[in-house]
Scaffold this motif. Structure first.
Motif, mmCIF file in Angstrom:
data_model
loop_
_atom_site.group_PDB
_atom_site.id
_atom_site.type_symbol
_atom_site.label_atom_id
_atom_site.label_comp_id
_atom_site.label_asym_id
_atom_site.label_seq_id
_atom_site.Cartn_x
_atom_site.Cartn_y
_atom_site.Cartn_z
ATOM 1 N N SER A 49 0.816 -1.211 0.000
ATOM 2 C CA SER A 49 0.000 0.000 0.000
ATOM 3 C C SER A 49 0.853 1.266 0.000
ATOM 4 O O SER A 49 0.864 2.051 0.951
ATOM 5 C CB SER A 49 -0.941 -0.007 1.217
ATOM 6 O OG SER A 49 -1.921 1.008 1.101
ATOM 7 N N GLN A 57 2.704 4.578 -2.627
ATOM 8 C CA GLN A 57 2.622 5.362 -3.857
ATOM 9 C C GLN A 57 3.971 6.067 -4.009
ATOM 10 O O GLN A 57 4.275 7.012 -3.282
ATOM 11 C CB GLN A 57 1.474 6.371 -3.808
ATOM 12 C CG GLN A 57 1.238 7.071 -5.142
ATOM 13 C CD GLN A 57 0.048 8.023 -5.074
ATOM 14 O OE1 GLN A 57 -0.193 8.663 -4.048
ATOM 15 N NE2 GLN A 57 -0.703 8.119 -6.154
ATOM 16 N N GLU A 81 1.293 2.782 -10.950
ATOM 17 C CA GLU A 81 0.679 1.479 -10.736
ATOM 18 C C GLU A 81 0.862 0.602 -11.977
ATOM 19 O O GLU A 81 1.054 1.082 -13.090
ATOM 20 C CB GLU A 81 -0.818 1.639 -10.434
ATOM 21 C CG GLU A 81 -1.629 2.175 -11.609
ATOM 22 C CD GLU A 81 -3.124 2.053 -11.393
ATOM 23 O OE1 GLU A 81 -3.564 1.151 -10.664
ATOM 24 O OE2 GLU A 81 -3.851 2.862 -11.981
ATOM 25 N N THR A 110 4.808 -3.333 -9.898
ATOM 26 C CA THR A 110 3.713 -2.822 -9.065
ATOM 27 C C THR A 110 2.387 -3.424 -9.498
ATOM 28 O O THR A 110 2.189 -3.771 -10.663
ATOM 29 C CB THR A 110 3.615 -1.289 -9.161
ATOM 30 O OG1 THR A 110 3.423 -0.911 -10.539
ATOM 31 C CG2 THR A 110 4.869 -0.625 -8.629
ATOM 32 N N ARG A 127 -1.965 -3.055 -9.577
ATOM 33 C CA ARG A 127 -2.908 -1.955 -9.775
ATOM 34 C C ARG A 127 -3.251 -1.357 -8.411
ATOM 35 O O ARG A 127 -2.939 -1.933 -7.366
ATOM 36 C CB ARG A 127 -4.166 -2.463 -10.481
ATOM 37 C CG ARG A 127 -3.900 -2.910 -11.911
ATOM 38 C CD ARG A 127 -5.105 -3.548 -12.541
ATOM 39 N NE ARG A 127 -6.212 -2.610 -12.660
ATOM 40 C CZ ARG A 127 -7.422 -2.938 -13.143
ATOM 41 N NH1 ARG A 127 -7.670 -4.196 -13.506
ATOM 42 N NH2 ARG A 127 -8.373 -2.032 -13.232
ATOM 43 N N SER A 128 -3.880 -0.216 -8.419
ATOM 44 C CA SER A 128 -4.191 0.471 -7.164
ATOM 45 C C SER A 128 -5.316 -0.228 -6.405
ATOM 46 O O SER A 128 -6.139 -0.948 -6.990
ATOM 47 C CB SER A 128 -4.611 1.916 -7.451
ATOM 48 O OG SER A 128 -3.558 2.638 -8.044
ATOM 49 N N HIS A 129 -5.330 -0.002 -5.107
ATOM 50 C CA HIS A 129 -6.449 -0.466 -4.283
ATOM 51 C C HIS A 129 -7.739 0.151 -4.807
ATOM 52 O O HIS A 129 -7.737 1.213 -5.434
ATOM 53 C CB HIS A 129 -6.244 -0.052 -2.824
ATOM 54 C CG HIS A 129 -5.149 -0.807 -2.136
ATOM 55 N ND1 HIS A 129 -5.386 -1.767 -1.185
ATOM 56 C CD2 HIS A 129 -3.797 -0.731 -2.262
ATOM 57 C CE1 HIS A 129 -4.236 -2.258 -0.742
ATOM 58 N NE2 HIS A 129 -3.260 -1.639 -1.386
ATOM 59 N N SER A 177 -8.190 3.572 -2.977
ATOM 60 C CA SER A 177 -7.090 4.532 -2.867
ATOM 61 C C SER A 177 -6.195 4.453 -4.108
ATOM 62 O O SER A 177 -6.377 3.590 -4.965
ATOM 63 C CB SER A 177 -6.254 4.255 -1.607
ATOM 64 O OG SER A 177 -5.410 3.142 -1.808
ATOM 65 N N ASP A 178 -5.225 5.376 -4.178
ATOM 66 C CA ASP A 178 -4.284 5.393 -5.294
ATOM 67 C C ASP A 178 -3.015 4.597 -4.989
ATOM 68 O O ASP A 178 -2.055 4.642 -5.759
ATOM 69 C CB ASP A 178 -3.891 6.841 -5.630
ATOM 70 C CG ASP A 178 -5.065 7.645 -6.161
ATOM 71 O OD1 ASP A 178 -5.951 7.033 -6.797
ATOM 72 O OD2 ASP A 178 -5.100 8.872 -5.933
ATOM 73 N N LYS A 179 -3.027 3.895 -3.864
ATOM 74 C CA LYS A 179 -1.840 3.151 -3.463
ATOM 75 C C LYS A 179 -1.849 1.728 -4.018
ATOM 76 O O LYS A 179 -2.902 1.169 -4.313
ATOM 77 C CB LYS A 179 -1.726 3.128 -1.937
ATOM 78 C CG LYS A 179 -1.531 4.523 -1.334
ATOM 79 C CD LYS A 179 -1.373 4.464 0.169
ATOM 80 C CE LYS A 179 -1.136 5.869 0.735
ATOM 81 N NZ LYS A 179 -0.972 5.845 2.204
ATOM 82 N N TYR A 180 -0.663 1.169 -4.163
ATOM 83 C CA TYR A 180 -0.507 -0.165 -4.746
ATOM 84 C C TYR A 180 0.551 -0.936 -3.972
ATOM 85 O O TYR A 180 1.221 -0.392 -3.094
ATOM 86 C CB TYR A 180 -0.100 -0.055 -6.227
ATOM 87 C CG TYR A 180 0.988 0.969 -6.478
ATOM 88 C CD1 TYR A 180 2.320 0.724 -6.143
ATOM 89 C CD2 TYR A 180 0.672 2.218 -7.035
ATOM 90 C CE1 TYR A 180 3.301 1.671 -6.352
ATOM 91 C CE2 TYR A 180 1.654 3.179 -7.245
ATOM 92 C CZ TYR A 180 2.971 2.895 -6.910
ATOM 93 O OH TYR A 180 3.958 3.839 -7.116
#
Length: 271
Positions: free
Chosen positions: A33, A35, A41, A85, A87-89, A92-95
């Motif tokens: 999680s 970025q 991503e 990486t 794809r994002s959650h 959220s924009d985190k991966y």
């Protein structure tokens, strides 16, 4: 999640359909999680170079495009590993970030296709979500180079040359080195049975017969799934036959997590 459906017949002559999860042994999640400024991503980075920004991404429909990018880029970078990486959650924009060892030299396009499919699975993975993607070893081309002529040469060498130290030279001069290299390459992968997702073949065929009356999408999907399971069984039988010739033991790639032992063994009647 990459799933390899396969049929297996046990000692009691009962055939079951198994769903086998396929993973890369050397893939390690290093950040969860996150970025990062220098990574987007669903990308691959090696030596500061991005797969998504490379010409190889134009060939992304090819299973081995990412593998070619990694190997060819590493000719300049000389790294031991690369980063990939997800794809994002969803919320959220985190991966997630994975580190993977550089793959060994190319053996066949089919094996690179299999490796590429595993990399694609990580790249397209959405953290927190589980989605199975079925694979057929045959359709990926894993057995394409294994011809009857090559198997006959392999069998002749193994049975007539007792000095195993000479096998490497004889395999090379007879053009069959990629048979042994295939078995060694498969050690990159981990095959684990999903114990909760097994079914007797007889029961599955009954269900398939019922859906055949509708001839709808579900029937076509089940029919294709069953065809894939049979294809994987046939390829696995071929691979285990080769393994017995070269290493004098079953292939034993597929294990059961619950029982911590080998559960699927190929019938070798095709040998």
């Amino acid at each position: 999640m990459v799933i390899m459906p396969i049929l297996n017949t046990n000692k009691n002559n009962v055939t079951r359909v198994y769903n086998v999860e396929v993973k890369l042994r050397n893939a390690t999640m290093v950040r969860e999680s996150v970025q990062l400024k220098n990574m987007l991503e669903s990308d691959i980075m090696i030596g500061g170079l991005s797969f998504n920004e490379s010409i190889y991404n134009e060939k992304k429909k090819e299973d081995n495009a990412m593998v070619n990018f990694i190997r060819n880029t590493n000719l300049r970078c000389h790294k031991d590993e690369f980063l990939i990486t997800t794809r994002s959650h969803i919320d959220s924009d985190k991966y997630d970030l994975y580190s993977i060892e550089i793959p060994p030299k190319k053996v066949t396009s089919g094996l690179d296709n299999l490796l590429g499919r595993l990399l694609l699975d990580i790249q397209k993975r959405i953290p927190g979500m589980k989605k199975g993607r079925y694979i057929s070893l045959r359709r990926l081309g894993v057995e394409e180079h294994i011809t009857n002529e090559k198997l006959e040469k392999l069998q002749y060498i193994v049975k007539n040359c007792k000095d195993k130290s000479r096998w490497k030279y004889l395999f090379f001069t007879n053009g069959i080195s990629n048979l042994k290299d295939t078995l060694d390459f498969l050690n990159l992968f981990e095959f684990t049975i999903i114990d909760e997702a097994t079914m007797k073949e007889e029961k599955f065929k009954e269900m398939l017969s019922i859906f055949s009356y509708t001839n709808g999408k579900d029937y076509k999907n089940l029919k294709n799934y069953y065809a894939i399971a049979k294809e994987n069984q046939e390829v696995y039988q071929l691979l285990t036959y080769m393994n017995r010739l070269i290493y004098d033991k079953p292939l034993n790639l597929i294990t059961s997590k619950k029982k911590s032992k080998i559960l699927v063994k190929a019938n070798e009647q095709t040998a």
